[in-house]
Motif scaffolding. Structure first.
Motif, short mmCIF file in Angstrom:
data_model
loop_
_atom_site.label_atom_id
_atom_site.label_comp_id
_atom_site.label_asym_id
_atom_site.label_seq_id
_atom_site.Cartn_x
_atom_site.Cartn_y
_atom_site.Cartn_z
N ASP A 58 0.89 -1.06 -0.08
CA ASP A 58 -0.09 0.02 0.01
C ASP A 58 0.86 1.15 0.12
O ASP A 58 1.66 1.46 0.85
CB ASP A 58 -0.77 0.00 1.27
CG ASP A 58 -1.65 1.21 1.60
OD1 ASP A 58 -2.03 1.94 0.65
OD2 ASP A 58 -1.35 1.75 2.62
N GLU A 62 -3.98 9.40 0.63
CA GLU A 62 -5.28 9.62 0.60
C GLU A 62 -5.93 10.92 0.58
O GLU A 62 -5.10 11.65 0.93
CB GLU A 62 -6.02 8.51 1.62
CG GLU A 62 -5.27 9.05 3.23
CD GLU A 62 -5.85 7.98 4.22
OE1 GLU A 62 -7.18 8.22 4.65
OE2 GLU A 62 -5.11 7.04 4.57
N LYS A 96 -6.24 3.14 -2.46
CA LYS A 96 -7.52 4.00 -2.03
C LYS A 96 -7.91 4.82 -2.98
O LYS A 96 -6.90 5.73 -3.66
CB LYS A 96 -7.01 4.91 -0.89
CG LYS A 96 -6.89 3.94 0.51
CD LYS A 96 -6.65 4.72 1.92
CE LYS A 96 -6.52 4.15 3.18
NZ LYS A 96 -5.76 2.54 2.80
N SER A 98 -9.31 7.65 -3.08
CA SER A 98 -9.37 8.90 -2.86
C SER A 98 -8.03 9.46 -3.17
O SER A 98 -7.59 10.57 -3.46
CB SER A 98 -9.63 9.27 -1.25
OG SER A 98 -8.62 8.96 -0.35
N GLN A 99 -6.96 8.44 -3.25
CA GLN A 99 -5.44 8.67 -3.67
C GLN A 99 -5.48 8.81 -5.10
O GLN A 99 -4.91 9.63 -5.77
CB GLN A 99 -4.54 7.92 -3.30
CG GLN A 99 -3.27 8.10 -3.43
CD GLN A 99 -2.36 6.86 -2.83
OE1 GLN A 99 -3.02 5.78 -2.51
NE2 GLN A 99 -1.12 6.94 -2.68
N ASP A 130 -8.99 -0.79 -1.58
CA ASP A 130 -9.57 -0.47 -0.14
C ASP A 130 -10.89 0.14 -0.34
O ASP A 130 -11.28 0.86 -1.13
CB ASP A 130 -8.73 0.58 0.70
CG ASP A 130 -7.21 -0.29 0.70
OD1 ASP A 130 -7.17 -1.32 0.60
OD2 ASP A 130 -6.31 0.37 1.12
N GLU A 132 -13.10 2.93 1.57
CA GLU A 132 -12.90 4.24 2.65
C GLU A 132 -14.12 4.59 3.27
O GLU A 132 -15.01 3.86 3.24
CB GLU A 132 -12.09 5.33 1.90
CG GLU A 132 -10.64 4.94 1.13
CD GLU A 132 -10.25 5.76 0.22
OE1 GLU A 132 -9.73 7.07 1.00
OE2 GLU A 132 -10.21 5.81 -0.77
N THR A 140 -16.74 4.39 -5.18
CA THR A 140 -15.51 3.35 -5.15
C THR A 140 -16.23 2.01 -5.64
O THR A 140 -15.66 1.51 -6.40
CB THR A 140 -15.06 3.09 -3.98
OG1 THR A 140 -14.38 4.19 -3.48
CG2 THR A 140 -13.87 2.14 -3.83
N TYR A 281 -3.22 6.87 8.43
CA TYR A 281 -3.12 5.68 8.48
C TYR A 281 -2.77 5.14 9.94
O TYR A 281 -3.39 4.35 10.53
CB TYR A 281 -2.10 4.84 7.47
CG TYR A 281 -2.07 3.28 7.59
CD1 TYR A 281 -2.71 2.59 7.09
CD2 TYR A 281 -1.03 2.92 8.61
CE1 TYR A 281 -2.76 1.10 7.14
CE2 TYR A 281 -0.91 1.42 8.83
CZ TYR A 281 -1.72 0.77 8.13
OH TYR A 281 -1.55 -0.77 8.17
#
Ligand SMILES: Cc1cc2nc3c(=O)[nH]c(=O)nc-3n(C[C@H](O)[C@H](O)[C@H](O)COP(=O)(O)OP(=O)(O)OC[C@H]3O[C@@H](n4cnc5c(N)ncnc54)[C@H](O)[C@@H]3O)c2cc1C
Length: 303
Positions: A58, A62, A96, A98-99, A130, A132, A140, A281
């Motif tokens: 990972d 994010e 993720k 959002s990243q 992932d 979120e 997502t 995180y």
């Protein structure tokens, strides 16, 4: 209460700036984060592989609100995928959305995700998505669902705490997804998510049976003995072989248990975060376990 405060703190950019600069937190960070560079992450992966443990890498980061940054993150992920294929085959990446910019522009995020899936397919590396906070959860799931028929090997996390999860699972009609079942690590309102730990665990157990019966190669992302023992028994009852599902745990958490499961013939994959953007995180890890917070506060005061 304390864990809710920590989850709120995880979203604070101001606290992130203050705490990330504090050199005294490094000891604690290194317990949960495998390193800053890709090289360090590959090295840590090789160590885990020696013990028969698989890894999902990972790249930390994010809540990106700048599309140029999300393109950079995608490029770095592709570099990670290529490095996996060369040095530690069998590892996956966890990302993720959002990243990749989902909170700014869903279409741009979809393109970034498509690039990752493509790179994964070309290099034989599975991409795990992932799950979120629910503010981006719906998008997502939609992006994952659309891509799934083309990339059926990919995997997505689902959260037992979220009230919508059982219904969401029924929306996968065309291809049944590979899933990672987790309890849920985000601060959610009561109408969206169960807050009581016992209720969340009960829902986790219920969904364990569901994914074993309906989805290929499920992953159980948990360190909870109750959930792990239940999954073992439920798999046995359903006639699912030990090799047809896996346990996933976070880097640095319950290492003895990870090895014990491998010794007993179970597949184990460790979620291995690396990079510089460790703050949110780490705060979620604090929220999961008050004892971690004590370490954290001690490290902040230099104890
Ligand atoms: C591989 C993996 C991927 C994940 N992906 C997601 C995701 O995509 N989306 C999401 O919302 N959540 C994700 N999570 C987090 C998850 O939702 C939970 O917050 C987290 O796993 C804690 O729940 P638990 O099932 O381990 O049970 P808990 O009841 O929280 O913990 C059980 C026991 O495990 C140990 N433990 C648990 N957490 C910690 C910790 N941080 N430090 C030290 N010991 C600990 C303790 O001994 C504790 O008593 C993921 C978790 C794992 C393992």
């Amino acid at each position: 209460m304390l864990s809710n405060l920590l989850l709120k703190a995880a979203e604070s950019k101001k606290l992130e700036r203050q705490i990330s600069k504090n050199k005294l937190t490094r000891g604690l960070v290194s317990r949960f984060v495998a390193g800053v560079t890709l090289e360090e992450a590959i090295k840590a992966t090789k160590e885990l592989n020696k013990d028969g443990i698989d890894v999902s890498l990972d790249l930390l980061g994010e809540s990106v609100f700048d599309l140029a940054e999300s393109t950079r993150a995608t490029d770095q992920y592709i570099e990670t995928i290529e490095a996996i294929a060369e040095h530690v085959p069998g590892s996956t990446v966890s990302v993720k959305l959002s990243q990749l910019g989902i909170a700014v522009d869903v279409a741009a995020c979809a393109k970034n995700l498509e690039r990752l899936f493509e790179a994964g397919e070309q290099n034989g590396v599975v991409v795990e998505v992932d799950m979120e906070h629910s503010s981006v959860g719906r998008d997502t799931m939609d992006l994952f669902r659309k891509a799934l028929p083309r990339y059926p090997q990919s995997r997505m996390a689902i959260q037992a705490a979220l009230r919508s999860t059982p219904e969401d699972l029924e929306t996968f009609t065309e291809v049944k997804p590979r899933l990672r079942l987790v309890k849920g690590a985000y601060d959610e309102p009561l109408h969206r998510a169960q807050q009581d730990r016992k209720e969340v665990t009960a829902q986790y157990l219920h969904l364990t049976r569901y994914v074993l019966a309906n989805c290929p190669d499920p992953a159980f992302g948990t360190h909870d003995d109750i959930c792990i023992d239940f999954a073992k028994q439920a798999a046995k009852d359903a006639g699912v072989d030990k090799k047809d599902y896996e346990f996933q745990m976070l880097y640095g958490v319950r290492r003895d248990l990870q090895k014990e499961l491998v010794r007993d013939g179970y597949r184990v994959r460790v979620y291995l975060p690396f990079g510089t953007q460790w703050y949110p995180y780490l705060m979620r890890r604090m929220a999961e376990r008050p004892a971690n917070l004590l370490f954290f506060l001690r490290s902040l005061v230099g104890g």
